[in-house]
Design a protein around this motif. Structure first.
Motif, PDB file in Angstrom:
ATOM      1  N   ASN A   1       0.813  -1.213   0.000  1.00  0.00           N
ATOM      2  CA  ASN A   1       0.000   0.000   0.000  1.00  0.00           C
ATOM      3  C   ASN A   1       0.844   1.259   0.000  1.00  0.00           C
ATOM      4  O   ASN A   1       0.552   2.209  -0.706  1.00  0.00           O
ATOM      5  N   ILE A   2       1.901   1.246   0.801  1.00  0.00           N
ATOM      6  CA  ILE A   2       2.773   2.416   0.834  1.00  0.00           C
ATOM      7  C   ILE A   2       3.486   2.567  -0.513  1.00  0.00           C
ATOM      8  O   ILE A   2       3.621   3.667  -1.053  1.00  0.00           O
TER       9      ILE A   2
ATOM     10  N   PHE B   1       1.111   3.947  -3.032  1.00  0.00           N
ATOM     11  CA  PHE B   1       0.925   5.366  -2.728  1.00  0.00           C
ATOM     12  C   PHE B   1       2.065   6.178  -3.332  1.00  0.00           C
ATOM     13  O   PHE B   1       1.861   7.166  -4.030  1.00  0.00           O
TER      14      PHE B   1
ATOM     15  N   LEU C   1      -5.576   5.028  -0.079  1.00  0.00           N
ATOM     16  CA  LEU C   1      -4.544   4.630   0.875  1.00  0.00           C
ATOM     17  C   LEU C   1      -5.135   4.506   2.283  1.00  0.00           C
ATOM     18  O   LEU C   1      -4.942   3.498   2.966  1.00  0.00           O
TER      19      LEU C   1
ATOM     20  N   ARG D   1      -7.444   1.502   2.598  1.00  0.00           N
ATOM     21  CA  ARG D   1      -6.789   0.195   2.670  1.00  0.00           C
ATOM     22  C   ARG D   1      -5.995   0.037   3.961  1.00  0.00           C
ATOM     23  O   ARG D   1      -5.955  -1.031   4.543  1.00  0.00           O
ATOM     24  N   LEU D   2      -5.371   1.143   4.394  1.00  0.00           N
ATOM     25  CA  LEU D   2      -4.589   1.037   5.636  1.00  0.00           C
ATOM     26  C   LEU D   2      -5.498   0.801   6.841  1.00  0.00           C
ATOM     27  O   LEU D   2      -5.092   0.198   7.825  1.00  0.00           O
TER      28      LEU D   2
ATOM     29  N   GLU E   1       5.968  11.389   1.805  1.00  0.00           N
ATOM     30  CA  GLU E   1       6.246  10.397   0.757  1.00  0.00           C
ATOM     31  C   GLU E   1       7.759  10.300   0.541  1.00  0.00           C
ATOM     32  O   GLU E   1       8.311   9.229   0.335  1.00  0.00           O
TER      33      GLU E   1
END
Lengths: 503, 531
Positions: free
Chosen positions: B78-79, B82, B123, B126-127, B283
């Motif tokens: 996921n990260i 992103f 994001l 999902r997180l 990020e």
């Protein structure tokens, strides 16, 4: 869609270029180039087809083998049908290649579309000629050929051909074209699709500007505006790309059909050539009987190596074999006693059987095997003696990952590049493992320790054969069932030659 | 309100952006490792973060926590997604600014805005379904949620969606006759080509998928015929196009770059009014973690192990099972697909110095590098090669490598070596690490032995953890603090190195084997390998 096949009754797709990695070695060990040459008779297309099919498209299904045998029987009766089918497919593909010469730079969609339509026109003509052959040969017996013609008559009847031709005319877009579009994420026109009403289909509309009929926005690119014309051409290519691509697939579909027909008929031509060559030399031929892989069986009478028969003037000796329920054939005996030839005869005929071809024997029936592998002693043993044994092991190790139960493995004097004890031990370990995995083995060997150990310990599973010694002239090259002998016949040969020279 | 930083929990400790590369990097091949890690991520300017050792347990544990979360594939993916998407958005924005036709530019901005919205919400969504344990990532999620919940963001989102819907519903016909192009409202519902395909017996299931084949009419390049068609469409459908223009006026007019702590390229997208500067910073910081994990992923896939080390402060009882040289492992993996040989490394109470002897090309230097690398990576808060790892929190790594090409340097070289060694021994503490490789090999054997015998007591006195690669067997039995290791040969083939390093009194030798085993042709192995 047109997957009709003369090789497989289920019309499956197959890739002729797919040949297993060990095939080159197999062909060399079994001296197959001689066979291919006789089958090809200088026709390169036939040569390629028989190589690819014998090495890569043998079947493990009895039904497929019978299917091919039947088709070939038909072709034996109607050789001119085979010749015509082959010629029509060669001509179609030839004309296609010829047309490509002028379209090598035809990358743009609109030009590609036009050339595709020309080619399709030509291919349809060839297709109807192939179809019409069916009516000239009503007495065909094989299910394969009958189905082949029925298929063409059903899917490419006159009505269908007529509408296909009409469509070709429409798609030429001689009066411009009309497409629908959407804006993509770039606000460029995209997702084109063809409108049913094309300018050419409504000749009346050509008299009135389309804009008059509906709300719209028009612009004209001036004839001298070169970049504008280029841009318009780019747009046209983008808009027509889906149709052009569609016609690409239409062309490819028909080309695939003709390519397949060409390769398959080439294969049967090769089969007929082989038959003729062996018959001319008065060797026996038979339609072999494929048996299921279990129990392992191989029964032959007057079997011989067709490659040797084709390459030497001297008459080749034939052999008989009765091996029911035997998974290990161990062949010992004198040098130049015909051991390798016999081994090759079994290997080559197994390949012919599973290709659906006639076999070089008076009678031959054998279990179907998954693949045939060879491990032959290499002749060039001059320089690097120490690396040779390692090379043998390496060659063996390369094959191991591919092995499956019901494979057939031919060993010819393998693992003899070291001392007897070591060689025997390694051969023993390898054979024991392969046999336990259900692999069928034919092993020509001088390793007495190994042969004897097999003979005493493997029991009813083994058939031991022995080549006759030189003294026994009446039995020359005839294999007989016999326990491995501890004396090498090399001594005989040595004595004979040296005593002769000493005199 | 305190700013969140995902690399340094305490703002006071933020390292200088211009940290130079440490001296030992080249000897330990860490320069290769870090170059590779940061390769393709130049826009983020990450290298300094890999040079700087935080040296406080709090920072290391903060990072270890985030690394631990990211070892969970779901979190990692996921990260990563992103970051990839955000970077895609940055690239798009740079492109769009340069587009010539305003109608095209506006549409692109709209599409990019929607990608950005979906990115943030996706994001978070999902997180929220995954357990996050680290304080770092927990804070990240909270701060991101705050951004999404602002009124500004919600209005932005609603406007974008409504506008896109309108644009997508436009369908029109284009008629080309000779040089005349007409755009009008569309009448046909279905693609006539499908009828064509049916007649030709074509199976269209496979071909429609590659509709978006690149090269044909995709990408930004719009020619002026297309532009005029677009004008025509805008006239046929005026309302959505007006709305689009005022939307772009509000959100998409680039302004001045707000104050940034770094001149990294990735932060420049902050000029657009809709873009949050915090998101860009986080990020970038997350790239540190992603870059490292991305780098070790193929090795993990090969079956090599990594673990987050326990950090020892007083003790020297270090341990790493199945550890390896990271630079070598990557090189082998990329060049030949081979897996690197792993080794165990362990010191018990009272042990301090590894002396490594044995045949050349046997993996001795690699072993020495491994020890150094492990401690640098552990200091960064990264997972390190090996299982069950315990490593020292070290205050410095000192390397002395002799390279063959320096052999001709003679006296000057030896003097230089000794000077540097003296300086380093002076600076070193019980928390320092020495990596010595073929020290003094530019001198005679007797000299080298003499010098070594002088250095050894000093190292022992400093209590610095040391690995010493040498050809002098005598060093291996200098005292109880010394652990003697040897590079091993294949017992079956003396010419073959196993690259295994084992505890063994210094000597050297082995015995013979059957080749069959080497090629997997024994009965037992065949029974296992044949299907």
């Amino acid at each position: 869609m047109i997957n009709i096949s003369l090789l497989y009754p289920d019309d499956r797709k197959y890739d002729l270029d797919h040949v297993p990695g060990h095939a080159a070695r197999l062909a060399l060990d079994l001296e197959l180039p001689v066979l291919f040459k006789a089958m090809a008779r200088d026709d390169k297309t036939v040569d390629t087809a028989v190589r690819q099919i014998i090495l890569g498209q043998r079947s493990t299904e009895i039904s497929v083998i019978i299917f091919r045998q039947q088709i070939q029987k038909d072709f034996i009766c109607y050789t001119e049908l085979l010749a015509k089918l082959y010629q029509l497919s060669m001509d179609a593909l030839g004309a296609y290649r010829e047309s490509l010469r002028f379209w090598l730079s035809a990358k743009s969609a609109s030009r590609r579309l036009r050339s595709n339509l020309d080619i399709l026109d030509m291919l349809l003509t060839q297709l109807s000629s192939v179809r019409d052959l069916g009516e000239s040969y009503p007495a065909l017996e094989s299910s394969g050929l009958k189905k082949f013609f029925r298929f063409l008559q059903k899917y490419y009847d006159d009505e269908t051909l007529h509408s296909l031709r009409a469509q070709i005319t429409t798609l030429r877009m001689d009066n411009g074209f009309s497409v629908s579009a959407k804006l993509d994420h770039n606000n460029r026109s995209q997702e084109f699709f063809l409108n049913r009403d094309q300018p050419s289909t409504h000749w009346l509309k050509n008299w009135f500007p389309l804009v008059a009929a509906e709300e719209g926005y028009s612009f004209t690119i001036a004839q001298r505006d070169e970049s504008g014309l280029t841009a318009l051409a780019e747009f046209r290519d983008a808009a027509l790309e889906p149709v052009a691509r569609l016609m690409d697939s239409a062309v490819h579909q028909l080309l695939d059909f003709f390519t397949r027909l060409r390769d398959e008929t080439a294969f049967y031509r090769g089969a007929l050539n082989l038959r003729a060559a062996l018959e001319a030399r008065e060797y026996p031929l038979c339609w072999p009987v494929p048996l299921s892989s279990q129990p392992t069986s191989c029964v032959a009478s007057r079997i011989y190596d067709p490659c040797l028969a084709l390459s030497q003037e001297k008459r080749v000796i034939t052999n008989d074999l009765q091996a029911s329920n035997k998974s290990l054939l161990i062949i010992t005996g004198a040098n130049s006693g015909g051991k390798s030839t016999f081994l090759r005869a079994l290997g080559v005929n197994q390949l012919l059987l599973q290709s659906g071809l006639e076999t070089a024997a008076q009678e031959f029936s054998a279990s179907i095997c998954d693949e045939v592998y060879t491990h032959f002693k290499l002749e060039e043993d001059a320089s690097m003696h120490s690396g040779k044994f390692e090379e043998e092991l390496l060659r063996m190790a390369d094959l191991v990952p591919h092995l499956k139960a019901t494979a057939m493995f031919l060993f010819n004097e393998s693992f003899a590049a070291t001392n007897e004890r070591e060689g025997a031990e390694i051969a023993w370990q390898i054979c024991t493992a392969l046999l336990e995995k259900g692999i069928k083995i034919i092993f020509v060997t001088h390793l007495y320790t190994f042969a004897q150990r097999c003979y005493t310990q493997k029991g009813s599973n083994i058939l031991a054969l022995r080549a006759p010694s030189e003294e026994n002239l009446s039995m020359k090259y005839k294999m007989s069932e016999a326990e491995p002998l501890n004396t090498s016949f090399a001594k005989d040969v040595y004595n004979r030659i040296f005593e002769y020279k000493n005199k | 309100m305190k700013k969140l930083n995902l690399l340094f929990p305490d703002e006071a400790l933020i390292a200088a952006e211009k940290m130079p590369e440490p001296e030992y990097f080249r000897d330990l091949h860490l320069d290769q490792v870090i170059n590779k890690i940061t390769e393709g991520r130049e826009d983020y300017k990450l290298s300094p973060y890999f040079y700087w050792l935080p040296q406080d347990l709090e920072s290391i544990r903060f990072r270890q926590g985030i690394m631990h979360d990211l070892e969970n594939t779901a979190v990692y993916n996921n990260i990563l997604l992103f970051s990839k998407d955000l970077s895609g958005i940055r690239n798009s924005l740079a492109h769009i600014e340069k587009l010539y036709y305003p109608l095209q530019r506006q549409r692109n901005y709209l599409e990019t805005a929607i990608r950005y919205q979906q990115l943030l919400k996706g994001l978070l969504n999902r997180l929220s379904q995954i357990t996050i344990e680290s304080s770092g990532l927990k804070a990240f999620v909270i701060k991101m949620q705050e951004i999404v919940d602002t009124e500004f963001f919600m209005e932005f989102e609603n406007k974008s969606a409504a506008l896109l819907e309108k644009m997508n519903s436009i369908r029109y016909a284009v008629i080309v006759k000779d040089n005349r192009v007409t755009v009008q409202r569309c009448l046909d519902e279905n693609d006539y080509a499908l009828d064509v395909a049916r007649l030709w017996y074509l199976d269209m299931t496979g071909t429609s998928a590659d509709e978006s084949k690149p090269g044909v009419n995709s990408g930004y390049d719009m020619n002026h015929v297309e532009a005029q068609i677009l004008e025509g469409v805008a006239r046929l459908f005026p309302e959505p196009f007006h709305e689009l223009a005022s939307y772009c006026q509000q959100y998409m007019l680039p302004g001045e770059l707000p104050d940034a702590k770094s001149d990294a390229e990735c932060l420049k997208a902050g000029r657009f009014p809709f873009m949050s500067g915090d998101v860009l910073n986080w990020e970038r910081e997350l790239q540190f973690y992603l870059a490292y994990l991305d780098y070790i992923a193929p090795l993990k896939h090969q079956g090599l192990s990594f673990s987050i080390p326990e950090m020892l402060v007083q003790s020297k009882c270090i341990q790493a099972e199945q550890t390896f040289d990271l630079a070598l492992a990557i090189r082998l993996q990329e060049e030949t697909g081979q897996q690197v040989v792993v080794n165990d490394l362990r010191l018990s109470e009272g042990e301090q110095i590894f002396v490594v002897t044995g045949p050349n090309q046997g993996g001795k230097t690699t072993f020495a590098r491994t020890l150094g690398q492990l401690h640098h990576l552990a200091g960064l808060g990264c997972p390190v090669p090996g299982l069950n790892t315990r490593l020292c929190l070290c205050d410095g790594i000192y390397t002395h490598f002799s390279y063959r090409e320096d052999m001709g340097a003679g006296h000057g070289k030896l003097e230089e070596d000794l000077l540097r060694l003296h300086k380093n021994l002076d600076r070193a503490t019980a928390a320092s690490i020495f990596v010595l490789n073929e020290l003094f090999d530019s001198t005679t054997y007797d000299d080298a032995l003499y010098l070594s015998a002088q250095i050894m007591p000093q190292l022992l006195e400093k209590k610095s953890l040391t690995v010493w690669v040498t050809f002098m067997d005598a060093l291996a039995s200098f005292g109880p603090q010394i652990v003697s290791l040897m590079s091993m040969v294949d017992p079956d083939d003396l010419s073959k190195r196993t690259f295994k390093i084992r505890r063994k009194p210094a000597d050297g030798l082995a015995y013979a084997l059957s080749l069959a085993k080497k090629y997997g042709l024994t009965y037992e192995t065949l029974m296992e390998t044949i299907a």
